[in-house]
Scaffold this motif. Structure first.
Motif, PDB file in Angstrom:
ATOM      1  N   PHE A   5       2.876  -8.231  -4.743  1.00  0.00           N
ATOM      2  CA  PHE A   5       2.881  -7.108  -3.817  1.00  0.00           C
ATOM      3  C   PHE A   5       4.044  -6.190  -4.151  1.00  0.00           C
ATOM      4  CE2 PHE A   5       5.457 -10.412  -1.984  1.00  0.00           C
ATOM      5  CZ  PHE A   5       6.567  -9.744  -1.492  1.00  0.00           C
ATOM      6  N   THR A   6       4.000  -5.024  -3.583  1.00  0.00           N
ATOM      7  CA  THR A   6       5.041  -4.022  -3.765  1.00  0.00           C
ATOM      8  C   THR A   6       5.513  -3.567  -2.394  1.00  0.00           C
ATOM      9  OG1 THR A   6       3.862  -3.238  -5.728  1.00  0.00           O
ATOM     10  CG2 THR A   6       5.565  -1.801  -4.850  1.00  0.00           C
ATOM     11  N   ARG A   8       7.644  -0.366  -0.765  1.00  0.00           N
ATOM     12  CA  ARG A   8       8.168   0.953  -1.118  1.00  0.00           C
ATOM     13  C   ARG A   8       8.458   1.742   0.156  1.00  0.00           C
ATOM     14  NH1 ARG A   8       4.369   4.445   0.197  1.00  0.00           N
ATOM     15  NH2 ARG A   8       2.179   3.870   0.065  1.00  0.00           N
ATOM     16  N   ASP A  14       1.469   8.211   4.352  1.00  0.00           N
ATOM     17  CA  ASP A  14       1.289   6.869   4.915  1.00  0.00           C
ATOM     18  C   ASP A  14       1.279   6.867   6.439  1.00  0.00           C
ATOM     19  OD1 ASP A  14       1.376   5.482   2.369  1.00  0.00           O
ATOM     20  OD2 ASP A  14       3.542   5.847   2.363  1.00  0.00           O
ATOM     21  N   PHE A  17      -1.698   5.315   8.278  1.00  0.00           N
ATOM     22  CA  PHE A  17      -1.696   3.854   8.207  1.00  0.00           C
ATOM     23  C   PHE A  17      -0.672   3.282   9.177  1.00  0.00           C
ATOM     24  CE2 PHE A  17      -0.127  -0.129   6.241  1.00  0.00           C
ATOM     25  CZ  PHE A  17      -1.277  -0.889   6.421  1.00  0.00           C
ATOM     26  N   VAL A  55       6.415   0.369   3.312  1.00  0.00           N
ATOM     27  CA  VAL A  55       5.002   0.005   3.190  1.00  0.00           C
ATOM     28  C   VAL A  55       4.889  -1.128   2.178  1.00  0.00           C
ATOM     29  CG1 VAL A  55       2.700   0.806   2.519  1.00  0.00           C
ATOM     30  CG2 VAL A  55       4.259   2.370   3.697  1.00  0.00           C
ATOM     31  N   GLU A  57       2.340  -3.100  -0.178  1.00  0.00           N
ATOM     32  CA  GLU A  57       1.042  -2.870  -0.819  1.00  0.00           C
ATOM     33  C   GLU A  57       0.630  -4.094  -1.622  1.00  0.00           C
ATOM     34  OE1 GLU A  57       0.866   1.883  -1.736  1.00  0.00           O
ATOM     35  OE2 GLU A  57       1.783   0.592  -3.247  1.00  0.00           O
ATOM     36  N   VAL A  58      -0.642  -4.406  -1.573  1.00  0.00           N
ATOM     37  CA  VAL A  58      -1.242  -5.445  -2.405  1.00  0.00           C
ATOM     38  C   VAL A  58      -2.316  -4.751  -3.235  1.00  0.00           C
ATOM     39  CG1 VAL A  58      -2.552  -7.592  -2.432  1.00  0.00           C
ATOM     40  CG2 VAL A  58      -0.782  -7.230  -0.693  1.00  0.00           C
ATOM     41  N   GLY A  60      -2.145  -2.049  -4.772  1.00  0.00           N
ATOM     42  CA  GLY A  60      -2.152  -0.621  -4.507  1.00  0.00           C
ATOM     43  C   GLY A  60      -2.689  -0.209  -3.153  1.00  0.00           C
ATOM     44  N   THR A  61      -3.058  -1.183  -2.317  1.00  0.00           N
ATOM     45  CA  THR A  61      -3.600  -0.892  -0.990  1.00  0.00           C
ATOM     46  C   THR A  61      -2.585  -1.270   0.071  1.00  0.00           C
ATOM     47  OG1 THR A  61      -5.833  -1.354  -1.783  1.00  0.00           O
ATOM     48  CG2 THR A  61      -5.499  -1.416   0.597  1.00  0.00           C
ATOM     49  N   PRO A  62      -2.270  -0.360   1.009  1.00  0.00           N
ATOM     50  CA  PRO A  62      -1.327  -0.699   2.073  1.00  0.00           C
ATOM     51  C   PRO A  62      -1.782  -1.934   2.849  1.00  0.00           C
ATOM     52  CG  PRO A  62      -1.762   1.646   2.071  1.00  0.00           C
ATOM     53  CD  PRO A  62      -2.745   1.017   1.118  1.00  0.00           C
ATOM     54  N   ALA A  63      -0.837  -2.855   3.069  1.00  0.00           N
ATOM     55  CA  ALA A  63      -1.155  -4.109   3.743  1.00  0.00           C
ATOM     56  C   ALA A  63      -0.261  -4.367   4.948  1.00  0.00           C
ATOM     57  CB  ALA A  63      -1.037  -5.265   2.766  1.00  0.00           C
TER      58      ALA A  63
END
Length: 72
Positions: A5-6, A8, A14, A17, A55, A57-58, A60-63
């Motif tokens: 995951f990332t 940022r 965002d 979301f 945020v 991300e997994v 590239g999708t916000p999680a």
């Protein structure tokens, strides 16, 4: 299974979301009426620097999000 995951800094794009996550938490807590700040108002607060958020991300999708604001 890739579990990378990332994390940022959150940005203007965002905010929908973020608003969704806040609403979902309120609904989970059985307090959906507790969300009194609209997306437009949240945008103004973000632009003023009243809060920041991260945020997660997994693929590239916000999680998930982490919201924070300065106070002393």
């Amino acid at each position: 299974m890739d579990r990378s995951f990332t994390i940022r800094p959150g940005k203007t794009g965002d905010l929908p979301f973020l608003q969704q996550c806040i609403q979902e938490l309120a609904e989970f807590e059985r307090q959906p009426q507790a969300v009194e700040v609209s997306l437009a108002e949240r945008q103004q607060h973000f632009d003023r620097g009243d809060f920041s958020f991260l945020v997660a991300e997994v693929a590239g999708t916000p999680a998930g999000i982490a919201l924070y604001y300065p106070r002393y």
